[in-house]
Design an enzyme around this catalytic site. Structure first.
Site, PDB file in Angstrom:
ATOM      1  N   LYS A 293      93.477  48.385   6.487  1.00 16.45           N
ATOM      2  CA  LYS A 293      94.758  49.088   6.625  1.00 16.45           C
ATOM      3  C   LYS A 293      94.734  50.103   7.755  1.00 16.45           C
ATOM      4  O   LYS A 293      95.788  50.537   8.220  1.00 16.45           O
ATOM      5  CB  LYS A 293      95.153  49.719   5.298  1.00 16.45           C
TER       6      LYS A 293
ATOM      7  N   SER B 173      89.781  47.514   2.196  1.00 15.73           N
ATOM      8  CA  SER B 173      90.982  48.295   2.502  1.00 15.73           C
ATOM      9  C   SER B 173      90.903  49.075   3.801  1.00 15.73           C
ATOM     10  O   SER B 173      91.926  49.599   4.262  1.00 15.73           O
ATOM     11  CB  SER B 173      91.322  49.225   1.335  1.00 15.73           C
TER      12      SER B 173
ATOM     13  N   SER C 113      96.996  52.943  -0.488  1.00 12.19           N
ATOM     14  CA  SER C 113      96.353  51.708  -0.055  1.00 12.19           C
ATOM     15  C   SER C 113      97.087  50.504  -0.634  1.00 12.19           C
ATOM     16  O   SER C 113      96.498  49.566  -1.153  1.00 12.19           O
ATOM     17  CB  SER C 113      94.868  51.686  -0.455  1.00 12.19           C
TER      18      SER C 113
END
Length: 178
Positions: free
Chosen positions: A57, A54, A114
């Site tokens: 991102k 993640s 997220s």
């Protein structure tokens, strides 16, 4: 200081214990960078290839902020949600195909939740497709000096060809901070 990859935040340099830390297991990587001058204060396997998960991102957000700065996007811009975006696995907002989300809410959903569905929708909106957006993410990474990073999607969902290093993520973290 900028702490990566566990979190991207700043801390007071006096709070860092300068004594040698015990070695980390081989699957871990870390880097601590002084955000005021870019000097590395601590590193462990910071140049070793890892899957960004993640943390991907961070680049998605970077490109959103760039689009805002360039006027290609406003905080009120409605970002459509495709069936592909809606079908992303959790963590997600649970958006349905055909819905839309404003860019400001998308930024918050990426940073706080997220949200994989939002990351995909943003990628499709800015890049025309998530694959094209991932190529632009990689190109931006190279332009920023992230020489060991390749992105394959906007969310960080596992792809064996998506990779980065703690050092590269520190570079991105410093740019995001600016």
């Amino acid at each position: 200081l900028l702490l990566v990859p566990a979190a991207c935040s700043t801390v007071d340099a006096t709070a860092v214990n300068r004594s040698a830390a015990p070695p980390l297991p081989s699957k871990f990587a870390a880097i601590v960078v002084d955000a005021s001058n870019g000097s590395t204060l601590y590193q462990a396997a910071s140049g070793d290839i890892r899957y960004p998960a993640s943390l991907t991102k961070m680049m998605t957000l970077y490109l959103v902020f760039e689009a805002l700065d360039q006027g290609r996007l406003t905080k009120a811009t409605q970002i459509p949600v495709s069936a592909h975006a809606a079908g992303q696995p959790p963590s997600k907002l649970g958006l349905k195909a055909g819905q839309s989300i404003d860019a400001e809410t998308a930024i918050n959903a990426l940073a706080v939740k997220s949200a994989n569905d939002v990351a995909c929708a943003v990628g499709e909106y800015l890049g025309g497709s998530e694959d094209a957006f991932a190529r632009s993410m990689t190109a931006k990474a190279q332009a920023l000096g992230m020489t060991s990073t390749t992105f394959r999607n906007a969310s960080g969902l596992h792809d064996p060809l998506q990779r980065t290093t703690a050092r590269d993520m520190a570079v991105l973290g410093l740019r995001l901070r600016r």
